[in-house]
Design a protein around this motif. Structure first.
Motif, mmCIF file in Angstrom:
data_model
loop_
_atom_site.group_PDB
_atom_site.id
_atom_site.type_symbol
_atom_site.label_atom_id
_atom_site.label_comp_id
_atom_site.label_asym_id
_atom_site.label_seq_id
_atom_site.Cartn_x
_atom_site.Cartn_y
_atom_site.Cartn_z
ATOM 1 N N TYR A 200 0.835 -1.197 0.000
ATOM 2 C CA TYR A 200 0.000 0.000 0.000
ATOM 3 C C TYR A 200 0.871 1.249 0.000
ATOM 4 N N CYS A 201 0.721 2.061 -1.033
ATOM 5 C CA CYS A 201 1.462 3.319 -1.133
ATOM 6 C C CYS A 201 0.572 4.360 -1.794
ATOM 7 N N ASP A 202 0.387 5.488 -1.140
ATOM 8 C CA ASP A 202 -0.487 6.548 -1.651
ATOM 9 C C ASP A 202 0.296 7.802 -2.012
ATOM 10 N N ILE A 203 -0.235 8.542 -2.970
ATOM 11 C CA ILE A 203 0.294 9.878 -3.262
ATOM 12 C C ILE A 203 0.252 10.705 -1.976
ATOM 13 N N GLY A 204 1.311 11.407 -1.710
ATOM 14 C CA GLY A 204 1.407 12.186 -0.480
ATOM 15 C C GLY A 204 2.233 11.499 0.581
ATOM 16 N N ASP A 205 2.645 10.251 0.311
ATOM 17 C CA ASP A 205 3.567 9.554 1.204
ATOM 18 C C ASP A 205 4.975 9.833 0.699
ATOM 19 N N ASN A 206 5.690 10.704 1.380
ATOM 20 C CA ASN A 206 7.013 11.126 0.930
ATOM 21 C C ASN A 206 8.057 10.021 1.020
ATOM 22 N N PRO A 211 8.473 13.209 -2.966
ATOM 23 C CA PRO A 211 8.487 14.277 -1.953
ATOM 24 C C PRO A 211 7.318 15.246 -2.045
ATOM 25 N N LEU A 212 6.425 15.040 -2.994
ATOM 26 C CA LEU A 212 5.291 15.934 -3.177
ATOM 27 C C LEU A 212 3.988 15.169 -2.970
ATOM 28 N N PRO A 213 2.929 15.830 -2.494
ATOM 29 C CA PRO A 213 2.865 17.247 -2.122
ATOM 30 C C PRO A 213 3.500 17.510 -0.761
ATOM 31 N N LEU A 214 3.766 18.766 -0.490
ATOM 32 C CA LEU A 214 4.374 19.168 0.768
ATOM 33 C C LEU A 214 3.288 19.340 1.825
ATOM 34 N N ASP A 215 2.842 18.241 2.377
ATOM 35 C CA ASP A 215 1.740 18.277 3.354
ATOM 36 C C ASP A 215 2.104 17.516 4.618
ATOM 37 N N ALA A 219 -0.055 11.312 4.027
ATOM 38 C CA ALA A 219 -0.521 10.007 3.559
ATOM 39 C C ALA A 219 0.173 8.857 4.267
ATOM 40 N N HIS A 220 1.399 9.090 4.704
ATOM 41 C CA HIS A 220 2.162 8.016 5.350
ATOM 42 C C HIS A 220 1.521 7.580 6.664
ATOM 43 N N HIS A 221 0.701 8.440 7.229
ATOM 44 C CA HIS A 221 0.109 8.155 8.538
ATOM 45 C C HIS A 221 -1.376 7.794 8.443
ATOM 46 N N ALA A 222 -1.869 7.590 7.237
ATOM 47 C CA ALA A 222 -3.308 7.391 7.054
ATOM 48 C C ALA A 222 -3.684 5.966 6.669
ATOM 49 N N TYR A 223 -2.723 5.077 6.502
ATOM 50 C CA TYR A 223 -3.024 3.749 5.968
ATOM 51 C C TYR A 223 -3.935 2.927 6.870
#
Length: 239
Positions: A200-206, A211-215, A219-223
């Protein structure tokens, strides 16, 4: 916790200030404690700044709970690897070897049981290296798990794996063109276990995508909230 085997590892020493552990290197289980559902071995992420104490599941406790609740006869444990080590490369290498030892020794004790290995973040790296072997520049080499275990290891679940690469049959999530920080150069080594893997890998997981988006790496913490139920449903199909 109901349904959980509580293993007491002789020789485990928790040094609270540094989170460095000396775990047992095998998992031998009495026959009456072998899982009739699945046995889940869960590798948490790297310890955060200021974290103290021994917590081998951390946020992954939520997935453990679902597995135990929804797959009767299941057991689980948090892999006691050095998730608090300052050198993440050592943690991944040693953790991957420890995971292999736990899988092989557990299945030697419980040859009829089915095993699921789960990893998040740093734990995802060591999980994939334990299964596929190391093929990322910068990570210390570990040989792949012997393919004879492919029929017993029915689930390989990783969230936010830094060895992620796109266009693999086991990829899940919204990241389609990004790469992990340590992209896997030889995904073919995963093929014996391909039908069991869900990465599982989502956009926003740096860490696994880009490295984008800069948020703030949201996403890394939402799985867990987003995908845990789907993971349990997938494991059920593998049984």
């Amino acid at each position: 916790m109901l349904g959980t085997i509580r293993f007491h590892f002789l020789g485990i020493v928790a040094v609270v200030s540094s989170l460095v552990f000396h775990p047992a290197h095998r998992q031998n289980v009495p026959s009456d404690q072998c899982a009739t559902g699945v046995h889940a071995i869960i590798s948490r992420g790297q310890a955060g700044d200021g974290e103290t104490g021994w917590d081998p599941l951390n946020v992954m406790v939520s997935l453990q709970n679902l597995i135990l609740e929804q797959i009767p006869g299941s057991t689980s444990l948090g892999l006691p690897y050095q998730y608090g080590a300052q050198d993440k490369f050592v943690a991944v290498h040693d953790g991957a070897q420890l995971l292999q030892n736990y899988v092989t020794s557990y299945l030697a004790s419980c040859p009829e049981s089915k095993v699921v290995v789960v990893g998040y973040s740093l734990g995802a790296c060591l999980t994939m290296d334990a299964i596929c072997g190391t093929s990322s520049v910068g990570l210390n080499p570990v040989a792949a798990l012997n393919s004879t275990y492919a029929s017993s290891v029915v689930g390989v679940i990783v969230y936010g794996d830094e060895t992620f690469i796109p266009e693999q049959s086991w990829n899940v999530g919204t990241c389609e063109i990004g790469l992990g920080i340590f992209p896997r150069l030889d995904p073919g080594s995963c093929e014996p276990f391909a039908s069991s893997i869900q990465s599982y890998c989502d956009i926003g997981d740096n860490q696994c995508c880009s490295p984008l988006p800069l948020d703030n790496n949201a996403a890394h913490h939402a799985y867990m909230a987003k995908y845990n139920q789907g993971v349990v449903d997938f494991i059920r199909t593998r049984l």
